[in-house]
Design a protein around this motif. Structure first.
Motif, PDB file in Angstrom:
ATOM      1  N   ASP A 166       0.863  -1.176   0.000  1.00 53.99           N
ATOM      2  CA  ASP A 166       0.000   0.000   0.000  1.00 53.99           C
ATOM      3  C   ASP A 166       0.902   1.230   0.000  1.00 53.99           C
ATOM      4  O   ASP A 166       1.670   1.428   0.949  1.00 53.99           O
ATOM      5  CB  ASP A 166      -0.893  -0.013   1.240  1.00 53.99           C
ATOM      6  CG  ASP A 166      -1.797   1.218   1.329  1.00 53.99           C
ATOM      7  OD1 ASP A 166      -1.714   2.081   0.434  1.00 53.99           O
ATOM      8  OD2 ASP A 166      -2.552   1.317   2.306  1.00 53.99           O
ATOM      9  N   LYS A 168       0.459   4.106   0.771  1.00 55.59           N
ATOM     10  CA  LYS A 168       0.267   4.948   1.945  1.00 55.59           C
ATOM     11  C   LYS A 168       1.051   4.438   3.157  1.00 55.59           C
ATOM     12  O   LYS A 168       1.206   5.165   4.143  1.00 55.59           O
ATOM     13  CB  LYS A 168      -1.218   5.031   2.288  1.00 55.59           C
ATOM     14  CG  LYS A 168      -2.044   5.748   1.216  1.00 55.59           C
ATOM     15  CD  LYS A 168      -3.512   5.800   1.593  1.00 55.59           C
ATOM     16  CE  LYS A 168      -4.324   6.508   0.509  1.00 55.59           C
ATOM     17  NZ  LYS A 168      -5.768   6.536   0.821  1.00 55.59           N
ATOM     18  N   SER A 169       1.535   3.195   3.071  1.00 57.05           N
ATOM     19  CA  SER A 169       2.314   2.639   4.186  1.00 57.05           C
ATOM     20  C   SER A 169       3.791   2.993   4.078  1.00 57.05           C
ATOM     21  O   SER A 169       4.571   2.683   4.990  1.00 57.05           O
ATOM     22  CB  SER A 169       2.162   1.111   4.220  1.00 57.05           C
ATOM     23  OG  SER A 169       2.831   0.506   3.104  1.00 57.05           O
TER      24      SER A 169
END
Length: 203
Positions: A166, A168-169
């Protein structure tokens, strides 16, 4: 920690390569190897120079590395960050290594050779995308070409979308730059402006 210091120690641990590992290596391209280059939109370029080693990603439309003949490849250079680490190395030490990846395929293709850089106007224009010619073209004289078996790709499950990270991680480029520049660079502004800047300078 036990450190291996000789080739003999290494071979005692790993043994010698089998016939298939040696038979696959050629000093020229064959149609079977050309098929991977023509299907590949991504290659890593390894170079060496006085300051050390460099390994740089190169990506473009599938088949962007052109097969000039069975012993010669041509790769366009597009707009980037202008560090030109790979190109500087090639000017001073022409040895290169290429690793071609084809999305969905476990097999990769390795090419070792010697390169030079040209800015021939007609040649750069022949690599134009959206009317923008290549900034330069790296010409590789092939010394060795062979496929790499799929173990690494299968072990990593590289093409499985269920295993993709992801975004966003992960830290953003702007967040990284804010740290490495000790806040001289506005990381939030960098991340905010990058998509538009990339669209305007992709080719």
């Amino acid at each position: 920690m036990s450190v291996i210091k000789t080739v003999e120690e290494l071979e005692a641990l790993y043994g010698t390569p089998g016939e298939t590992s040696l038979a696959k290596e050629l000093d020229h391209l064959i149609p079977e190897y050309a098929a991977f280059i023509e299907a590949s939109p991504f290659v890593t370029l390894a170079t060496c120079g006085p300051e050390g080693l460099d390994c740089s990603p190169r990506g473009d439309l599938a088949g962007f590395v052109r097969i000039h003949d069975e012993r010669t490849l041509m790769m366009p250079d597009r707009r980037g960050n202008n560090r030109a680490d790979s190109l500087k190395n090639i000017i001073r030490d022409g040895r290169v290594g290429l690793l071609f990846l084809v999305p969905g395929s476990g097999t990769t293709l390795r090419v070792n050779g010697c390169a030079h850089i040209t800015t021939d106007a007609d040649l750069c224009a022949s690599f134009a995308v959206e009317g923008k010619p290549a900034r330069s073209v790296t010409v590789v004289a092939v010394d060795a070409v062979y496929f790499q078996c799929a173990r690494a790709i299968h072990r990593s499950d590289l093409w499985n979308p269920d295993k993709h990270a992801d975004p966003k991680s992960l830290p953003t480029p702007g967040q990284i730059l804010a740290v490495t520049s000790k806040a001289r660079i506005d990381g939030e502004a960098y991340d905010r402006e990058w998509p538009q800047r990339a669209r305007a300078s992709m080719w």
